[in-house]
Design a protein around this motif. Structure first.
Motif, mmCIF file in Angstrom:
data_model
loop_
_atom_site.group_PDB
_atom_site.id
_atom_site.type_symbol
_atom_site.label_atom_id
_atom_site.label_comp_id
_atom_site.label_asym_id
_atom_site.label_seq_id
_atom_site.Cartn_x
_atom_site.Cartn_y
_atom_site.Cartn_z
ATOM 1 N N MET A 163 -2.674 -51.642 -18.776
ATOM 2 C CA MET A 163 -3.508 -50.453 -18.564
ATOM 3 C C MET A 163 -4.791 -50.522 -19.382
ATOM 4 S SD MET A 163 -2.500 -48.461 -16.242
ATOM 5 C CE MET A 163 -1.060 -48.256 -15.192
ATOM 6 N N TYR A 164 -4.697 -51.100 -20.593
ATOM 7 C CA TYR A 164 -5.907 -51.248 -21.401
ATOM 8 C C TYR A 164 -6.832 -52.310 -20.801
ATOM 9 C CZ TYR A 164 -3.843 -48.176 -24.889
ATOM 10 O OH TYR A 164 -3.303 -47.095 -25.518
ATOM 11 N N SER A 165 -6.239 -53.323 -20.154
ATOM 12 C CA SER A 165 -7.057 -54.314 -19.433
ATOM 13 C C SER A 165 -7.752 -53.663 -18.247
ATOM 14 C CB SER A 165 -6.177 -55.475 -18.941
ATOM 15 O OG SER A 165 -5.583 -56.152 -20.014
ATOM 16 N N LEU A 166 -7.021 -52.783 -17.563
ATOM 17 C CA LEU A 166 -7.608 -52.029 -16.443
ATOM 18 C C LEU A 166 -8.754 -51.162 -16.934
ATOM 19 C CD1 LEU A 166 -7.628 -50.979 -13.497
ATOM 20 C CD2 LEU A 166 -5.832 -49.358 -14.160
ATOM 21 N N ASN A 167 -8.569 -50.542 -18.096
ATOM 22 C CA ASN A 167 -9.609 -49.682 -18.660
ATOM 23 C C ASN A 167 -10.875 -50.483 -18.955
ATOM 24 O OD1 ASN A 167 -10.642 -47.213 -19.763
ATOM 25 N ND2 ASN A 167 -10.270 -48.039 -21.802
ATOM 26 N N ALA A 168 -10.705 -51.710 -19.457
ATOM 27 C CA ALA A 168 -11.866 -52.570 -19.738
ATOM 28 C C ALA A 168 -12.616 -52.891 -18.451
ATOM 29 C CB ALA A 168 -11.401 -53.857 -20.420
ATOM 30 N N ALA A 169 -11.855 -53.100 -17.358
ATOM 31 C CA ALA A 169 -12.482 -53.366 -16.061
ATOM 32 C C ALA A 169 -13.233 -52.141 -15.555
ATOM 33 C CB ALA A 169 -11.422 -53.801 -15.054
ATOM 34 N N LEU A 170 -12.648 -50.976 -15.770
ATOM 35 C CA LEU A 170 -13.280 -49.728 -15.318
ATOM 36 C C LEU A 170 -14.655 -49.555 -15.943
ATOM 37 C CD1 LEU A 170 -10.274 -47.202 -15.546
ATOM 38 C CD2 LEU A 170 -11.233 -48.208 -13.483
ATOM 39 N N ASN A 171 -14.771 -49.888 -17.206
ATOM 40 C CA ASN A 171 -16.053 -49.756 -17.903
ATOM 41 C C ASN A 171 -17.128 -50.640 -17.279
ATOM 42 O OD1 ASN A 171 -14.974 -47.912 -19.726
ATOM 43 N ND2 ASN A 171 -14.317 -49.520 -21.143
ATOM 44 N N GLU A 172 -16.715 -51.773 -16.726
ATOM 45 C CA GLU A 172 -17.670 -52.682 -16.098
ATOM 46 C C GLU A 172 -18.045 -52.227 -14.686
ATOM 47 O OE1 GLU A 172 -15.963 -56.550 -16.159
ATOM 48 O OE2 GLU A 172 -15.930 -56.702 -18.357
ATOM 49 N N TRP A 173 -17.156 -51.480 -14.015
ATOM 50 C CA TRP A 173 -17.410 -51.062 -12.632
ATOM 51 C C TRP A 173 -18.510 -50.011 -12.528
ATOM 52 C CZ3 TRP A 173 -11.591 -50.338 -10.879
ATOM 53 C CH2 TRP A 173 -10.981 -51.603 -10.853
ATOM 54 N N ASN A 174 -18.704 -49.220 -13.597
ATOM 55 C CA ASN A 174 -19.781 -48.226 -13.625
ATOM 56 C C ASN A 174 -19.729 -47.289 -12.409
ATOM 57 O OD1 ASN A 174 -22.054 -47.074 -14.906
ATOM 58 N ND2 ASN A 174 -23.418 -48.106 -13.464
ATOM 59 N N ALA A 175 -18.543 -46.737 -12.159
ATOM 60 C CA ALA A 175 -18.340 -45.873 -10.996
ATOM 61 C C ALA A 175 -17.542 -44.633 -11.392
ATOM 62 C CB ALA A 175 -17.593 -46.645 -9.906
ATOM 63 N N VAL A 176 -17.500 -43.669 -10.485
ATOM 64 C CA VAL A 176 -16.602 -42.512 -10.630
ATOM 65 C C VAL A 176 -15.257 -42.953 -10.055
ATOM 66 C CG1 VAL A 176 -16.115 -40.146 -9.916
ATOM 67 C CG2 VAL A 176 -18.459 -40.829 -10.449
ATOM 68 N N VAL A 177 -14.255 -43.069 -10.920
ATOM 69 C CA VAL A 177 -12.955 -43.603 -10.515
ATOM 70 C C VAL A 177 -11.893 -42.514 -10.627
ATOM 71 C CG1 VAL A 177 -11.205 -45.378 -10.910
ATOM 72 C CG2 VAL A 177 -13.622 -45.893 -11.322
ATOM 73 N N CYS A 178 -11.072 -42.390 -9.586
ATOM 74 C CA CYS A 178 -9.939 -41.460 -9.591
ATOM 75 C C CYS A 178 -8.649 -42.230 -9.375
ATOM 76 C CB CYS A 178 -10.082 -40.415 -8.487
ATOM 77 S SG CYS A 178 -11.283 -39.132 -8.841
ATOM 78 N N PHE A 179 -7.610 -41.841 -10.095
ATOM 79 C CA PHE A 179 -6.263 -42.348 -9.874
ATOM 80 C C PHE A 179 -5.395 -41.183 -9.414
ATOM 81 C CE2 PHE A 179 -7.835 -44.533 -13.753
ATOM 82 C CZ PHE A 179 -7.894 -45.834 -13.281
ATOM 83 N N THR A 180 -4.359 -41.469 -8.647
ATOM 84 C CA THR A 180 -3.321 -40.477 -8.403
ATOM 85 C C THR A 180 -2.015 -41.024 -8.959
ATOM 86 O OG1 THR A 180 -2.515 -41.277 -6.259
ATOM 87 C CG2 THR A 180 -4.460 -39.832 -6.237
ATOM 88 N N GLY A 181 -1.075 -40.110 -9.245
ATOM 89 C CA GLY A 181 0.210 -40.551 -9.762
ATOM 90 C C GLY A 181 1.255 -39.467 -9.677
ATOM 91 N N THR A 182 2.516 -39.884 -9.501
ATOM 92 C CA THR A 182 3.634 -38.948 -9.436
ATOM 93 C C THR A 182 4.292 -38.868 -10.800
ATOM 94 O OG1 THR A 182 4.021 -39.575 -7.129
ATOM 95 C CG2 THR A 182 5.786 -38.391 -8.242
ATOM 96 N N LEU A 183 4.054 -37.758 -11.490
ATOM 97 C CA LEU A 183 4.611 -37.569 -12.828
ATOM 98 C C LEU A 183 4.893 -36.092 -13.082
ATOM 99 C CD1 LEU A 183 2.301 -39.843 -15.048
ATOM 100 C CD2 LEU A 183 4.692 -40.279 -14.486
ATOM 101 N N GLU A 184 5.943 -35.819 -13.857
ATOM 102 C CA GLU A 184 6.199 -34.475 -14.345
ATOM 103 C C GLU A 184 5.205 -34.168 -15.468
ATOM 104 O OE1 GLU A 184 8.264 -32.264 -13.223
ATOM 105 O OE2 GLU A 184 9.416 -33.469 -11.797
ATOM 106 N N PRO A 185 4.954 -32.878 -15.763
ATOM 107 C CA PRO A 185 3.948 -32.534 -16.788
ATOM 108 C C PRO A 185 4.177 -33.203 -18.140
ATOM 109 C CG PRO A 185 4.618 -30.572 -15.586
ATOM 110 C CD PRO A 185 5.513 -31.677 -15.121
ATOM 111 N N ASP A 186 5.418 -33.215 -18.624
ATOM 112 C CA ASP A 186 5.695 -33.818 -19.930
ATOM 113 C C ASP A 186 5.463 -35.316 -19.913
ATOM 114 O OD1 ASP A 186 6.322 -31.367 -20.978
ATOM 115 O OD2 ASP A 186 8.489 -31.579 -20.701
#
Length: 452
Positions: free
Chosen positions: A131-154
């Motif tokens: 996930m931290y590798s993904l975050n490093a890639a996101l910084n290079e993409w210079n875009a508005v990025v959205c993720f979705t995910g199935t998780l309970e609040p906690d």
């Protein structure tokens, strides 16, 4: 930048920053994918280049067919699919391929749907590193990025995704036997003027509409006016020191049969005479029933309605969404440039706002919104037969109102005697003693002051 979702920009404090990352989380069926795709399509309509990354076992053609059922779907969006079982086992290969796609397309916005299966088979420590590798890639993409995910609040709070994103939007729903209520809240946000709390939203044929919890939150300081508004009964205007103060919020309290609705309609009809558009909000009588009621006093409420100088917002208490209701009222005010508002009666909120404090806060927010829009409002409240002025309103909203008028009736030898008292009037002197009144074919008529 705008999300393209009605009401969501306001909740976020104006939209999302560019570049930024947003995690749209929730339980199954809450509308995460719909929210993400709708935002992506809205950006595509404005000419932005967008990319939808689908983590799915379905092929691209099938995904397009499913999405085409939405009225907001834009055919020109770029879609890339990754097999869900592959990304669970080998997320690094997916990250390299995705990086190449982004370098080639250079999208302004990206949606990864869903992000939670990526590296699902990894031990937690390795998944965090990915996930931290993904975050490093996101910084290079210079875009508005959205993720979705199935998780309970906690689970959202403890998930590594929470560390790398700028915003977290959580969707939930209450599956009531009679109606499904959907909620959206910000668990993390980069906007400075975002609106916290649980906001409601709906999913319809045109997608998602968000209804902020308090649309009047941004404007607390309104200059007080000394102008007077006639309530429609000359002697009552005189008792009020010349009428209600312009932009004020006023309460009529009384038991059943005391004439609260008649006085409210009188107030609206007086505005019609002066060319001041009005709005009636009620929970019991339908518009047709109101037209008939008003015609008994010679008032052409139906004519006002047809001429667009009057709007009636009728909602059954069981179907009421307080946030949506407030948005509807604000839109109606702006459409006809309303100057007068009659809300009959505040007990209509009891069904969905069972907590007394929450109910009072909502009515206070409504009153503030009326004032912000330059509307003079008249609200009614049902009381029990009691002569104790401290008990004039069961839900204790008298502190919200600028003026409180109490209507009472008592049985005497000649029949029912009705009396009116002005309990308080903020910012103005007023008649301290009670007055006798009656309801006749002319409406609400004060007979005389009851001098001792």
């Amino acid at each position: 930048m705008s999300t393209g979702i009605e009401g969501l920009d306001e909740v976020l404090g104006g939209g999302v920053l560019s570049p930024s990352t947003t995690f749209i989380a929730g339980t199954p069926g809450t509308g995460r994918t719909t929210l993400g795709i709708q935002s992506l399509c809205a950006a595509a309509r404005k000419g932005e280049k967008v990319l939808y990354v689908a983590i799915s076992s379905k092929p691209e053609a099938m995904i397009r067919q499913i999405l085409s059922r939405f009225s907001f779907f834009e055919e020109n969006i770029n879609i890339r699919t990754f097999n869900v079982s592959s990304v669970e086992r080998d997320p690094l290969t997916m990250l390299v391929e995705l990086g190449n796609i982004v370098s080639s397309l250079r999208p302004d916005r990206i949606l990864i749907d869903p992000v939670t299966p990526i590296g699902f088979g990894f031990p937690e420590a390795e998944r965090r590193r990915f996930m931290y590798s993904l975050n490093a890639a996101l910084n290079e993409w210079n875009a508005v990025v959205c993720f979705t995910g199935t998780l309970e609040p906690d689970a959202v709070k403890s998930n590594v995704i929470s560390d790398i994103v700028d915003n977290i939007i959580y969707l939930s729903q209450d599956l009531d036997p009679h109606i499904t209520r959907r909620y959206i809240e910000l668990m993390k946000v980069s906007g400075m003027s975002s609106i916290q709390g649980k906001h409601t939203f709906e999913i319809g044929t045109d997608g998602i509409s968000v209804y902020p919890k308090d649309i009047a939150h941004a404007n607390y300081s309104i200059t007080a006016s000394e102008e007077r508004i006639s309530i429609g009964t000359p002697m009552l205007d005189e008792m009020l020191g010349g009428g209600l103060l312009e932009g004020s919020s006023n309460l009529i309290a009384g038991s059943t049969g005391t004439g609260k609705t008649v006085l409210g309609l009188n107030f609206i009809m007086e505005g019609a005479k002066k060319g001041e558009p009005g709005i009636i909000i009620n929970f019991d009588e339908t518009p047709e029933e109101l037209f008939l009621h008003a015609s008994n006093f010679g008032w052409d409420l139906k004519g006002m309605y047809k001429q667009d100088s009057l709007k009636i917002i009728h909602t059954l208490p069981s179907a009421l969404d307080p946030n949506k209701h407030m948005v509807q009222i604000q839109k109606a005010i702006r459409e006809i440039k309303a100057k007068r508002m009659f809300l009959d009666a505040v007990e209509g909120f009891d069904y969905v706002l069972a907590d007394q404090i929450e109910r009072k806060q909502h009515i206070a927010a409504l009153s503030r919104m009326f004032r912000n829009e330059g509307v003079t409002s008249l609200l009614t409240c049902l009381t029990t037969e009691s002569k104790e002025r401290s008990k004039i309103c069961k839900i204790q909203i008298t502190s919200v109102a600028d003026t409180v008028i109490l209507l009472q009736q008592s049985l005497i030898s000649s029949g029912l005697q009705k009396s009116l008292s002005i309990i308080k009037m903020r910012g103005s002197d007023h008649e301290k003693g009670p007055a006798r009144y009656e309801i006749n074919s002319n409406g609400f008529v004060i007979e005389d002051l009851m001098r001792e």
